[in-house]
Design a protein around this motif. Structure first.
Motif: not given
Length: 370
Positions: A209-221
């Motif tokens: 997922g997105c860089h530094l997304d604190e959800t561990d890479g949620h696809v919706d971002n």
């Protein structure tokens, strides 16, 4: 019909499936922010942003906002009268992830999935503790609506998946196969659960997922379906930005895939805002607790225009960067010519770790039992 928990029969076996977000809705569900270690200055700025999101979506469909008792009067005062305020206790305000994944049946019935939830990683990188109130939200909504609730055997947040309503699901390996969610599960085992629970036929796996997304890479971002066979994704042209490599990986995975109907996926690029960073005054208003994720001055935020909500007649998108807001709005308006694109100032939501899609959950159109 009373709400019923079903663990020994899969939704697929009973004919239920998850519709696409762009399919018709009966309602949208949200939660009210108040947590001082997530939202600065007692969540007052965030509450205003949530009000604007709820007001925009209410043009399109019924909006329910769940509120802890101590915030009920405040929320009722701030939200417009057409928004329905209901008492639902929560630990924080991320309805996409703690709320139900709704399912529909060809005969018009509605049901929901009750995934396991551990606050985005539990004691191994999770964002706060405890999460006991969040775990009860799906049960409460099932009771309120009087619909079946299928308990699922895996940890999964709603922001980790997107479906096209025609058998295809998007997700990331970084999130769904993370050891802090479902240790020991491989792609094949996870795909079996997704097929049985959501009645999908094909999973398109993106690496991260997105860089530094604190959800561990949620696809919706990072990306989402905007129509069958069509995907919108966040795009970064700066080769020095870590997000650039993530976008290239995702684009390669999408363009080399077909959907469940055998179609090649058409990818529409949305510019990445920023990069965006937490300012000193923004971090100073947040309570620092050892049990919650730190939010420090200078920390980069995972801003994305893909984190929008598709309503019946509107698309509600985050306004995050004056240099790119209008470009992103124009692209979205072209993708949704029959819906009005409404931009809402959303930096306050991003400061809490997510955005508009993360705080909303659509309830698809159905004929519920009386």
């Amino acid at each position: 019909m009373n709400a019923t928990a079903l663990a020994d029969s899969t939704p697929k076996a009973q004919g239920y499936a998850m519709p696409a977000e762009f399919a018709p809705h009966d309602a949208c569900w949200m939660l009210w922010p108040q947590r001082p270690d997530t939202w600065r200055f007692g969540a007052k700025p965030a509450q205003q942003a949530f009000v604007e999101v709820a007001t925009a979506i209410a043009e399109s469909e019924t909006v329910y906002v769940g509120v802890n008792d101590e915030q009920y009067e405040n929320a009722r005062h701030q939200l417009p009268p057409q928004v329905r305020v209901v008492e639902i206790s929560s630990n924080d305000a991320w309805m996409r992830d703690v709320g139900p994944t709704f399912l529909t049946h060809p005969d018009g019935r509605l049901a929901m999935v009750d995934w396991q939830f551990n606050a985005w990683g539990g004691l191994d990188g999770g964002l706060y503790f405890p999460w006991d109130k969040d775990r009860r939200i799906r049960t409460k909504i099932a009771e309120m609506l009087g619909i079946p609730r299928f308990t699922a055997p895996v940890v999964l947040e709603g922001g980790a998946i997107h479906v096209d309503g025609e058998g295809t699901l998007l997700t990331t390996e970084e999130c769904l196969l993370n050891p802090n969610r479902n240790p020991g599960m491989n792609r094949e085992a996870m795909e079996r659960v997704l097929r049985d629970t959501l009645s999908i036929e094909k999973v398109v796996w993106l690496p991260r997922g997105c860089h530094l997304d604190e959800t561990d890479g949620h696809v919706d971002n990072l990306c989402c379906f905007v129509a069958p066979g069509e995907v919108a994704m966040s795009w970064c042209d700066d080769e020095t930005d870590p997000q650039h490599a993530i976008c290239r990986e995702a684009l390669q995975a999408l363009e080399s895939s077909t959907d469940a109907k055998g179609r090649k996926l058409r990818v529409h690029k949305l510019p990445q805002p920023g990069p965006l960073f937490i300012e000193e005054d923004e971090a100073s208003g947040i309570d620092r607790l050892s049990s919650s994720h730190p939010r420090r001055p200078g920390d980069r935020m995972a801003g994305s225009y893909v984190n929008f909500y598709i309503g019946n007649t509107v698309v509600v998108m985050p306004l995050l960067d004056p240099r790119r807001d209008e470009q992103a709005r124009d692209i979205l308006q072209g993708l949704f010519p029959d819906r009005r694109v409404i931009g809402v100032p959303a930096r306050e939501i991003l400061l809490g770790g997510g955005n508009i899609h993360c705080i909303t959950q659509q309830q698809p159109q159905s004929r519920r039992p009386r």
